[in-house]
Scaffold this motif. Structure first.
Motif, PDB file in Angstrom:
ATOM      1  N   TRP A  77       0.873  -1.177   0.000  1.00  0.00           N
ATOM      2  CA  TRP A  77       0.000   0.000   0.000  1.00  0.00           C
ATOM      3  C   TRP A  77       0.903   1.217   0.000  1.00  0.00           C
ATOM      4  O   TRP A  77       1.383   1.659   1.049  1.00  0.00           O
ATOM      5  CB  TRP A  77      -0.895  -0.041   1.226  1.00  0.00           C
ATOM      6  N   ASN A 102      -4.784   0.119  -3.721  1.00  0.00           N
ATOM      7  CA  ASN A 102      -4.916   1.449  -4.305  1.00  0.00           C
ATOM      8  C   ASN A 102      -4.483   2.502  -3.284  1.00  0.00           C
ATOM      9  O   ASN A 102      -5.006   2.534  -2.172  1.00  0.00           O
ATOM     10  CB  ASN A 102      -6.382   1.671  -4.702  1.00  0.00           C
ATOM     11  N   TYR A 105      -7.206   4.373  -1.349  1.00  0.00           N
ATOM     12  CA  TYR A 105      -8.151   3.687  -0.457  1.00  0.00           C
ATOM     13  C   TYR A 105      -8.207   4.345   0.917  1.00  0.00           C
ATOM     14  O   TYR A 105      -7.193   4.835   1.438  1.00  0.00           O
ATOM     15  CB  TYR A 105      -7.758   2.218  -0.277  1.00  0.00           C
ATOM     16  N   GLU A 109     -12.336   0.480   2.487  1.00  0.00           N
ATOM     17  CA  GLU A 109     -11.831  -0.250   1.325  1.00  0.00           C
ATOM     18  C   GLU A 109     -10.581  -1.052   1.689  1.00  0.00           C
ATOM     19  O   GLU A 109     -10.398  -2.182   1.230  1.00  0.00           O
ATOM     20  CB  GLU A 109     -11.507   0.741   0.209  1.00  0.00           C
ATOM     21  N   SER A 191     -13.341  -2.383  -8.857  1.00  0.00           N
ATOM     22  CA  SER A 191     -14.603  -2.039  -8.211  1.00  0.00           C
ATOM     23  C   SER A 191     -15.693  -2.989  -8.671  1.00  0.00           C
ATOM     24  O   SER A 191     -15.759  -3.339  -9.846  1.00  0.00           O
ATOM     25  CB  SER A 191     -14.990  -0.600  -8.533  1.00  0.00           C
ATOM     26  N   ALA A 500     -12.503   6.485  -1.292  1.00  0.00           N
ATOM     27  CA  ALA A 500     -11.460   7.163  -2.062  1.00  0.00           C
ATOM     28  C   ALA A 500     -11.983   8.497  -2.603  1.00  0.00           C
ATOM     29  O   ALA A 500     -13.142   8.604  -3.010  1.00  0.00           O
ATOM     30  CB  ALA A 500     -10.982   6.289  -3.209  1.00  0.00           C
TER      31      ALA A 500
END
Length: 546
Positions: A77, A102, A105, A109, A191, A500
């Motif tokens: 991350w 991501n 995030y 998430e 997603s 996000a």
């Protein structure tokens, strides 16, 4: 005849690579050990291929000493940094599955992705932009039963690397000998239409070969230097960027932690980059940068634009003002590793703005109607892909896998497309309601389910509306519970830090009811029409013609 149907297969005399990522990197190191492999400008980091290999081996030994086994999930991350690249190749050498998180995030998430994939080791940055990662991770850690170890890259990198001092290179090579190129090596979250992201499970074979043929299409050699301002957590960065470079001996140039048009221009000029990647909004931002004229971009030859349609004016500016005469347009999805179609270096400009190119080598594509029948060329239908590039499936989600990949092995994209007589594909719409904002795929259902957790919201419907800058923006229509008071500022505050930033609606509309069909289904197309009229919105295309 079959030639009149919207089907094409990528015929190639070049065979697929039958090896793991680690074996492929070793071959490149043997050939180009003294050549520069990686430049990360914001960290003042430079490494030759031999130095890169040594750093990859050091981290692999550290993870090995930590007890990381083949198939274990290791998460990363972080924004774009040299440690990200090292981790990508070290986990591949061990057969660990890299779970890419991501950088945008937030807690909800993050918790879902780490839990769903069962990450046991997480490497995380201290933070990125306004997000402090460490407190966010500490908040969700008690809810992560599989998590055994976490390392803050900024603080713990050396300690993690030093852990493997007692591990020999022979130990790593023994592990590598047990790996197969069909093993899963990567989980990337996309997603989900059900409201939860799905983890696309990709193998060495999937992403190594996709990177190989992308690099072939761009005519990469060891003399190329590729500017990679796109995020590494996504296939665009780690496959089309990093892997395409290391396969061909080219140099990866990372201009910044995240996209910054000035830093991209500085990197291209200073590093004499020959290739540049981005979504259309990135190229627009670079061209619009006030200091654009100061930079010598004459070293540029090629690159990739993907993620959204490219307007004609932009293509002309990229070719003539940025000197990228061989800029390619690519189309794909995470689930297909990612590229299925791509324009050729010598395709005329009208092919690069009006289509997403033709089928890639060793890949099949077809366009089908709602009944699954292949449509004639020129007719629209759903684009499907089959071949080496199709993912192994969604991690721990057999139901979603069956819904996406049919019994004959075709991955259904959800995108509406046409194919012309010469095999060029044009994306004309989307079956699903997916919003593409500046190259980011956003599924309304995910945002809707999040908004429904607000105690004052009775119902939420999310749509994409046109945007000159981003292609699309997110809009939410909100029905408030009787007696409850709710303002736009309340909803923005509710979203902040929980989803996000790019998913937070740009526009809000409070309604008593939604446009409905006679059968009670919400008419999102009608919502979009109303929003465009009320807000006076223009698309990028209409802005160009106005």
């Amino acid at each position: 005849m079959m030639s009149h149907l919207a089907y094409a297969s990528g015929i190639s005399a070049v065979p697929l690579l039958g090896e793991t990522i680690g074996a492929n990197l070793r071959r490149t190191v043997d050939r180009f050990g003294d050549r520069e492999a990686l430049v990360v400008r914001q960290q003042d980091y430079r490494a030759t291929y031999l130095q890169l290999w040594e750093e990859v081996s050091r981290l692999a030994r550290g993870l090995f000493a930590l007890g990381v086994q083949k198939g274990d999930r290791v998460g990363i991350w972080s924004p774009n940094r040299f440690e990200w690249v090292i981790t990508q190749y070290a986990t591949a050498r061990l057969g660990a599955i890299l779970v890419t998180i991501n950088p945008a995030y937030k807690t909800a998430e993050l918790e879902y992705a780490l839990n769903q994939s069962g990450v046991s080791v997480l490497l995380l940055a201290r933070g990125f932009r306004q997000s402090a990662y460490v407190p966010m991770f500490e908040e969700v850690r008690p809810k992560l039963p599989a998590m055994r170890h976490s390392f803050v890259i900024d603080d713990d990198w050396q300690r993690l690397n030093d852990m493997g001092q007692a591990i020999t290179e022979q130990g790593i090579e023994k592990r590598e000998a047990e790996l197969q190129f069909d093993d899963a090596i990567n989980i990337q979250y996309t997603s989900g239409t059900t409201g939860f992201p799905k983890g696309a499970m990709l193998s060495h074979h999937n992403i190594l070969n996709n990177a190989y043929f992308v690099g072939q299409a761009l005519r990469y050699t060891e003399r190329d230097r590729v500017c990679i301002p796109v995020p590494l957590y996504h296939c665009f960065g780690m496959v089309m960027g990093n892997l395409a470079c290391t396969i061909h001996g080219a140099c990866m140039v990372i201009p910044a932690e995240a996209f910054d048009p000035l830093k991209v221009l500085e990197a291209v000029a200073a590093e004499r980059c020959t290739s540049l990647y981005g979504v259309p909004t990135m190229f627009i931002a670079a061209l619009d940068q006030p200091r654009f004229g100061e930079f010598d971009l004459s070293s540029l030859r090629t690159g990739i634009m993907a993620g959204a349609p490219c307007p004609v004016e932009l293509m002309n500016n990229v070719v003539h003002k940025m000197h990228i005469g061989e800029i390619a347009i690519a189309y794909g999805m995470t689930e297909t590793s990612p590229v299925s179609t791509m324009s050729a270096h010598d395709d005329p400009i009208h092919r690069r703005v009006g289509t997403v190119g033709r089928v890639q080598p060793h890949v099949e594509i077809k366009i089908v109607d709602a009944a699954g029948q292949v449509v004639p060329r020129g007719a629209s239908g759903e684009l499907c892909t089959r071949g080496y590039s199709v993912m192994l499936g969604y991690w721990n989600n057999s139901e979603a896998t069956r819904a996406a990949i049919d019994a004959a092995g075709w991955m259904h994209s959800g995108d509406l497309a046409t194919m012309d007589d010469e095999g060029y594909v044009n994306i004309v719409g989307r079956i699903k309601d997916m919003i593409i904002r500046g190259g980011e795929n956003i599924y309304p259902r995910e945002i809707e389910e999040f908004l429904h957790t607000h105690p004052a919201i009775s119902e939420a419907q999310v749509i994409g509306v046109p945007s000159v800058k981003f292609g699309e923006e997110v809009m939410a229509w909100i029905k408030v519970k009787p007696g409850a008071g709710l303002a736009e500022a309340d909803l923005c505050a509710f979203c902040k830090g929980r989803i996000a930033t790019f998913k937070v609606p740009r526009f809000w509309k409070f309604v008593d009811a939604f446009p409905m069909t006679v059968t009670g289904k919400v008419q999102k197309f009608r919502m979009r029409e109303i929003a465009v009229e009320e807000l006076g919105l223009q698309s990028a295309a209409s802005a160009k013609t106005a």
